[in-house]
Enzyme design. Structure first.
Site, PDB file in Angstrom:
ATOM      1  N   ASP A  33       0.857  -1.190   0.000  1.00 57.37           N
ATOM      2  CA  ASP A  33       0.000   0.000   0.000  1.00 57.37           C
ATOM      3  C   ASP A  33       0.892   1.239   0.000  1.00 57.37           C
ATOM      4  O   ASP A  33       1.908   1.297   0.697  1.00 57.37           O
ATOM      5  CB  ASP A  33      -0.917  -0.006   1.223  1.00 57.37           C
ATOM      6  CG  ASP A  33      -2.068   0.979   1.077  1.00 57.37           C
ATOM      7  OD1 ASP A  33      -3.217   0.524   0.937  1.00 57.37           O
ATOM      8  OD2 ASP A  33      -1.810   2.207   1.099  1.00 57.37           O
ATOM      9  N   ILE A  34       0.485   2.243  -0.760  1.00 55.47           N
ATOM     10  CA  ILE A  34       1.289   3.455  -0.907  1.00 55.47           C
ATOM     11  C   ILE A  34       1.272   4.307   0.365  1.00 55.47           C
ATOM     12  O   ILE A  34       2.176   5.123   0.582  1.00 55.47           O
ATOM     13  CB  ILE A  34       0.795   4.270  -2.135  1.00 55.47           C
ATOM     14  CG1 ILE A  34       1.885   5.170  -2.680  1.00 55.47           C
ATOM     15  CG2 ILE A  34      -0.464   5.064  -1.824  1.00 55.47           C
ATOM     16  CD1 ILE A  34       1.596   5.746  -4.052  1.00 55.47           C
ATOM     17  N   ASN A  50     -12.860  -3.203   2.014  1.00 58.72           N
ATOM     18  CA  ASN A  50     -13.904  -2.187   2.030  1.00 58.72           C
ATOM     19  C   ASN A  50     -14.731  -2.292   0.755  1.00 58.72           C
ATOM     20  O   ASN A  50     -14.170  -2.428  -0.342  1.00 58.72           O
ATOM     21  CB  ASN A  50     -13.276  -0.793   2.126  1.00 58.72           C
ATOM     22  CG  ASN A  50     -12.586  -0.574   3.456  1.00 58.72           C
ATOM     23  OD1 ASN A  50     -13.119  -0.927   4.501  1.00 58.72           O
ATOM     24  ND2 ASN A  50     -11.384  -0.004   3.426  1.00 58.72           N
ATOM     25  N   GLN A  91     -14.941   2.806   0.519  1.00 58.49           N
ATOM     26  CA  GLN A  91     -14.052   2.218  -0.487  1.00 58.49           C
ATOM     27  C   GLN A  91     -13.573   3.327  -1.422  1.00 58.49           C
ATOM     28  O   GLN A  91     -14.389   4.041  -2.021  1.00 58.49           O
ATOM     29  CB  GLN A  91     -14.789   1.136  -1.293  1.00 58.49           C
ATOM     30  CG  GLN A  91     -13.906   0.458  -2.337  1.00 58.49           C
ATOM     31  CD  GLN A  91     -14.654  -0.625  -3.135  1.00 58.49           C
ATOM     32  OE1 GLN A  91     -15.872  -0.786  -2.985  1.00 58.49           O
ATOM     33  NE2 GLN A  91     -13.927  -1.341  -3.964  1.00 58.49           N
ATOM     34  N   HIS A 123     -10.003  -5.220  -3.525  1.00 56.18           N
ATOM     35  CA  HIS A 123      -8.694  -5.408  -2.898  1.00 56.18           C
ATOM     36  C   HIS A 123      -8.903  -5.824  -1.454  1.00 56.18           C
ATOM     37  O   HIS A 123      -9.833  -5.368  -0.795  1.00 56.18           O
ATOM     38  CB  HIS A 123      -7.832  -4.136  -2.965  1.00 56.18           C
ATOM     39  CG  HIS A 123      -8.524  -2.892  -2.536  1.00 56.18           C
ATOM     40  ND1 HIS A 123      -9.476  -2.258  -3.314  1.00 56.18           N
ATOM     41  CD2 HIS A 123      -8.422  -2.152  -1.408  1.00 56.18           C
ATOM     42  CE1 HIS A 123      -9.917  -1.181  -2.689  1.00 56.18           C
ATOM     43  NE2 HIS A 123      -9.301  -1.098  -1.510  1.00 56.18           N
ATOM     44  N   HIS A 126      -6.896  -5.724   2.079  1.00 54.27           N
ATOM     45  CA  HIS A 126      -5.757  -5.187   2.814  1.00 54.27           C
ATOM     46  C   HIS A 126      -5.253  -6.265   3.763  1.00 54.27           C
ATOM     47  O   HIS A 126      -6.045  -6.862   4.499  1.00 54.27           O
ATOM     48  CB  HIS A 126      -6.171  -3.998   3.693  1.00 54.27           C
ATOM     49  CG  HIS A 126      -6.739  -2.819   2.966  1.00 54.27           C
ATOM     50  ND1 HIS A 126      -6.015  -1.654   2.780  1.00 54.27           N
ATOM     51  CD2 HIS A 126      -7.954  -2.599   2.408  1.00 54.27           C
ATOM     52  CE1 HIS A 126      -6.778  -0.761   2.142  1.00 54.27           C
ATOM     53  NE2 HIS A 126      -7.952  -1.312   1.912  1.00 54.27           N
TER      54      HIS A 126
HETATM   55  P1  AMP Z   1      -9.827   1.462   0.162  1.00 55.10           P
HETATM   56  O1  AMP Z   1     -10.175   2.654   0.987  1.00 55.10           O
HETATM   57  O2  AMP Z   1     -10.137   0.164   0.871  1.00 55.10           O
HETATM   58  O3  AMP Z   1     -10.435   1.534  -1.223  1.00 55.10           O
HETATM   59  O4  AMP Z   1      -8.259   1.462   0.038  1.00 55.10           O
HETATM   60  C1  AMP Z   1      -7.548   1.924  -1.070  1.00 55.10           C
HETATM   61  C2  AMP Z   1      -6.094   1.817  -0.724  1.00 55.10           C
HETATM   62  O5  AMP Z   1      -5.328   1.960  -1.886  1.00 55.10           O
HETATM   63  C3  AMP Z   1      -5.591   2.879   0.284  1.00 55.10           C
HETATM   64  O6  AMP Z   1      -5.081   2.221   1.437  1.00 55.10           O
HETATM   65  C4  AMP Z   1      -4.513   3.625  -0.507  1.00 55.10           C
HETATM   66  O7  AMP Z   1      -3.424   4.016   0.292  1.00 55.10           O
HETATM   67  C5  AMP Z   1      -4.116   2.591  -1.552  1.00 55.10           C
HETATM   68  N1  AMP Z   1      -3.542   3.128  -2.778  1.00 55.10           N
HETATM   69  C6  AMP Z   1      -4.012   4.149  -3.537  1.00 55.10           C
HETATM   70  N2  AMP Z   1      -3.237   4.335  -4.600  1.00 55.10           N
HETATM   71  C7  AMP Z   1      -2.232   3.417  -4.524  1.00 55.10           C
HETATM   72  C8  AMP Z   1      -1.103   3.112  -5.336  1.00 55.10           C
HETATM   73  N3  AMP Z   1      -0.827   3.778  -6.460  1.00 55.10           N
HETATM   74  N4  AMP Z   1      -0.296   2.083  -4.948  1.00 55.10           N
HETATM   75  C9  AMP Z   1      -0.554   1.404  -3.809  1.00 55.10           C
HETATM   76  N5  AMP Z   1      -1.606   1.646  -3.002  1.00 55.10           N
HETATM   77  C10 AMP Z   1      -2.437   2.640  -3.356  1.00 55.10           C
END
Ligand code: AMP
Length: 127
Positions: free
Chosen positions: A35-36, A97, A104, A110, A112
């Site tokens: 995760d970024i 989520n 979400q 995805h 986590h």
């Molecule tokens: P969600 O709120 O469950 O949809 O989580 C989306 C997740 O994607 C968040 O934890 C972000 O930090 C992660 N995210 C967004 N863009 C990237 C990216 N380019 N590379 C890795 N993780 C990302």
């Protein structure tokens, strides 16, 4: 308004190689990457390569092969991170989520994997 797949979402772009990711593992049907914006010392996302928006979409519409591969990938990544309680390791939390009530952000399924410390209470109390 139904939640639908948008192929311009960030994870679709990662899958197409249009933007980079820090890859952890890859299989026929899925990809795992860091995760970024990590919310725990270890925070990895596992996504299917297919265009599924949420877990319920995936569970209803993916093939058995995709579902098996995804489930095995979760286990493989947990083992790779060294967090499997069955191996005497510290444990992890899986979160997926789905939709607006879960906030979400990215409309591509995805899961986590959060680990590396005590992850705390299940959720903020909403009752
Ligand atoms: P969600 O709120 O469950 O949809 O989580 C989306 C997740 O994607 C968040 O934890 C972000 O930090 C992660 N995210 C967004 N863009 C990237 C990216 N380019 N590379 C890795 N993780 C990302």
């Amino acid at each position: 308004m139904p939640y639908s797949y948008d192929d311009q979402n960030i994870f679709a772009k990662i899958l197409r190689g249009e933007i980079p990711c820090k890859k952890v593992a890859e299989s026929t049907h899925c990809l795992a990457f860091h995760d970024i914006a990590p919310q725990a010392p270890q925070h990895v996302l596992v996504i299917p390569k297919g265009a599924y928006v949420t877990y319920d979409d995936f569970a209803q519409n993916a093939s058995d092969a995709e579902i098996a591969d995804f489930t095995r990938m979760l286990a493989k990544v947990c083992a790779q991170l060294g967090v499997c309680p069955t191996e005497g390791e510290g444990g992890y939390r899986l979160i997926s989520n789905a939709g607006p009530d879960a906030n979400q952000e990215v409309p591509h399924l995805h899961v986590h994997i959060l680990a590396g410390t005590n992850i705390g209470p299940l959720t903020a109390k909403r009752t």
